[in-house]
Each structure stands twice: as C-alpha cells, then as structure tokens.
Design an enzyme around this catalytic site. Structure first.
Site, PDB file in Angstrom:
ATOM      1  N   ARG A  13      34.153  48.264  38.159  1.00  0.00           N
ATOM      2  CA  ARG A  13      33.479  46.973  38.339  1.00  0.00           C
ATOM      3  C   ARG A  13      32.498  47.027  39.514  1.00  0.00           C
ATOM      4  O   ARG A  13      31.461  46.367  39.505  1.00  0.00           O
ATOM      5  CB  ARG A  13      34.491  45.845  38.538  1.00  0.00           C
ATOM      6  N   SER A  40      35.097  39.219  41.911  1.00  0.00           N
ATOM      7  CA  SER A  40      35.679  40.167  40.966  1.00  0.00           C
ATOM      8  C   SER A  40      34.619  41.001  40.260  1.00  0.00           C
ATOM      9  O   SER A  40      34.879  42.133  39.852  1.00  0.00           O
ATOM     10  CB  SER A  40      36.525  39.429  39.927  1.00  0.00           C
ATOM     11  N   GLU A  61      33.081  29.449  30.208  1.00  0.00           N
ATOM     12  CA  GLU A  61      32.554  30.677  29.632  1.00  0.00           C
ATOM     13  C   GLU A  61      31.734  30.435  28.365  1.00  0.00           C
ATOM     14  O   GLU A  61      30.720  31.106  28.134  1.00  0.00           O
ATOM     15  CB  GLU A  61      33.700  31.647  29.337  1.00  0.00           C
ATOM     16  N   PHE A  86      38.011  36.772  28.756  1.00  0.00           N
ATOM     17  CA  PHE A  86      37.213  35.557  28.662  1.00  0.00           C
ATOM     18  C   PHE A  86      35.805  35.846  28.140  1.00  0.00           C
ATOM     19  O   PHE A  86      35.123  34.946  27.656  1.00  0.00           O
ATOM     20  CB  PHE A  86      37.120  34.871  30.022  1.00  0.00           C
ATOM     21  N   HIS A 112      37.803  43.853  34.317  1.00  0.00           N
ATOM     22  CA  HIS A 112      39.256  43.704  34.171  1.00  0.00           C
ATOM     23  C   HIS A 112      39.705  43.926  32.719  1.00  0.00           C
ATOM     24  O   HIS A 112      40.566  43.214  32.200  1.00  0.00           O
ATOM     25  CB  HIS A 112      39.709  42.327  34.664  1.00  0.00           C
ATOM     26  N   ARG A 170      39.230  47.122  36.611  1.00  0.00           N
ATOM     27  CA  ARG A 170      39.609  46.665  37.949  1.00  0.00           C
ATOM     28  C   ARG A 170      40.081  47.787  38.885  1.00  0.00           C
ATOM     29  O   ARG A 170      39.720  47.775  40.066  1.00  0.00           O
ATOM     30  CB  ARG A 170      40.726  45.621  37.803  1.00  0.00           C
TER      31      ARG A 170
END
Length: 320
Positions: A13, A40, A61, A86, A112, A170
C-alpha cells in the site's frame, strides 16, 4: 537458479502512495478520491502537494465510484482508494453500471486485500475480489507483488485508457523487484527458469514461490517461476510456452480458488495445452482473525504448501 534479495520489507500500500506522489508531480489529470482512509492508503503526500486534486468522500464508497465516473467526463483520471472489500463487494453495482459498462477511465485502487489483512478478520478479508472484477467486460485486473512493483503499476495505469482494478495489501513483505522497473500491463515476468514444473504466482505468493523454488532445487526439482502481476489480460503465451517445457503447473494466489488466477490459467490450458495443474488458494472459505503469518500457514498459502503442490503435480505428469 537466480537469487533474489529482499531489499527490506515494505507494505505494498505504501508503494501505491509513492506512485501517487509521482503522478501528482507529473500528471496534472490525475485526481485522488478516498473513503475516509487516507492513512491506510498512504496518500498524504499527494494531498499535501495537490490539495485541489483530492476529494474526501467519507464513508460513502458507492458515491465515490459515481463521482469518479463523472470526473472522467471532464478529462480527469480519477484514482479511488479504500479497502478491497469496500472497493468491490460493497460497490459492485456502481462499478458495473457507471464504470465498466460505460468504459470510464477510472482506476479502482484497493488496499488491505486478501487474508494477510490479518486481525480485522473475515468481514474485511475479501477473497473474491479478483473474480468479481475480472468478470467485468473491459476491466483490467492487476495484483503486484511488492512495494517497487506496486509503485510502478500505479504510475503505469495512469497511461492506460479504461477501467483498472489495482489490488495491494497491508503487511510489510519482501521488496525484491527493481526500483526502476518498467511495468508493462499484461506482460508476465519470468523470474526463474526451470524444466520440471511451472509455478505461476501473483501478489504476495510470488516471493513465497521463489522460496519454494530454491528449496525444490535442493531436492533435485527444477521449478520455473512466473510473476503474473496482470491477471486480466492474462499473458497466455508466457504460460503456454512454459508448460510446453515443464509439463505441469502450480498456480499460487491469495484468493479463493473459485474465480481467481488459477481458474484463468486452467481455462487457458484446457483450450490450448492441457497439463496437470494444482491450485494454491483458499478453498472456498472465509478467513478469520490472526496474524498474516498464522493465516497464510493455516490456509496453505506459503512456500511449504507450494512445495507440496509441486510434489503432487509432478507425480501426475506420468499418468496424464
């Protein structure tokens, strides 16, 4: 066997964030959208340098996908960012109708992903996203293996016309590909030549496949390792050319074996050059909470599992 060196563990990421920083400085058409997960997605530097090109949509989203589709009409190249669960499952209708069907130039960037999300558990560990996205007509699906490749992929997809799904993770993982690499969408990378078996891997399983290949060499088995960073379009020629030499293949991915890389490879082999195949993937199951290492061990997504699959598939060669 060619040796690869871990240049220091980094999360993929952060490779996305580094790529976005480059795009912020070099491509004025690139804009970023995020669903309340700036930290994130590692895009704070892009935001600091380009505040007018960032849109924080909050935990909305579906709206983010619609906004992104609209921005393309004005000539922008929107990069959406949120967790993979998501980015796909929650907003599939919006992606299908507003982005894929309309062939909008949206880059759906998903952090993630997979079971290595770890402690957040099954509700967040999406293992179906590759299947969901690759079945959308015109959607390009990319799953890079380390920090450097994720950065290069992020930069490359800005030049690609059409919707893209970019998947990354992640945990900190070995960073072993060249920092200055040229990322070519749809072109597999031959990492190690072999004669006894082909190992085709994507994402976090690429490094695990290299470890497995080294261990197998010590046991007298020559494994060819191919990095499939682009799952769609699939580099079928690279796969066919390899299995014509080796006569057997193992596919390795951090995804459900239904709908993932393994199925795409199986379709290719069935229609063009059938050989025995074994699948390293989750076996039609949800994940659970645990450390990434614990989960990769339990669900059979590591070098030892790849080795076992190689032993199994090479035995099948004689009776196939």
């Amino acid at each position: 066997m060619k040796k690869y060196t871990d240049q220091g563990k980094k999360d993929t990421r952060s490779g996305y964030g580094a790529g976005m920083t480059v795009l912020g400085r070099t491509n004025p058409k690139v804009v970023a959208l995020c669903a309340d997960l700036v930290g994130s997605l590692k895009i704070q530097e892009f935001i600091n340098e380009n505040p007018e090109r960032f849109f924080q949509v909050g935990i909305a989203e579906a709206n983010m996908m619609g906004i992104a589709a609209g921005l393309t009409i004005g000539g922008y190249i929107p990069f959406t960012g949120t967790f993979a669960n998501f980015s796909t499952g929650r907003v599939y209708d919006q992606i299908r109708q507003s982005i894929a069907y309309s062939h909008k130039n949206v880059k759906i960037c998903a952090s993630h992903a997979g079971i290595t999300l770890g402690e957040d558990g099954a509700t967040h560990q999406i293992l179906e996203d590759i299947g969901l996205m690759k079945m959308l007509p015109g959607m390009t699906v990319i799953n890079p293996c380390d920090f450097n490749q994720t950065k290069a992929a992020t930069i490359a997809i800005a030049e690609h016309e059409g919707p893209v799904y970019l998947r990354f993770g992640r945990p900190a993982v070995p960073n072993f590909t060249p920092a200055d690499q040229n990322f070519e969408i749809g072109k597999a990378l031959l990492l190690n030549e072999g004669t006894d078996v082909t190992i085709v891997a994507t994402g976090h399983l690429v490094w695990q496949s290299l470890i497995a290949a080294e261990n197998l060499e010590n046991q007298g088995i020559s494994a060819e390792v191919i990095n499939i960073h682009t799952i769609k379009p699939l580099d079928e020629e690279a796969i066919i050319n390899s299995v014509k030499k080796t006569g057997a293949i193992v596919t390795a991915e951090e995804h459900n074996y239904f709908g993932g890389l393994g199925e795409s490879v199986a379709r290719t082999l069935t229609t063009r050059y059938p050989v025995p195949q074994e699948f390293i993937a989750t076996q039609d199951t949800f994940g659970e909470s645990g450390t990434p290492a614990q989960l990769m061990e339990k669900y059979g997504l590591n070098d030892k599992a790849i080795e076992r699959a190689v032993f199994k598939v090479t035995k099948r060669k004689s009776v196939y």
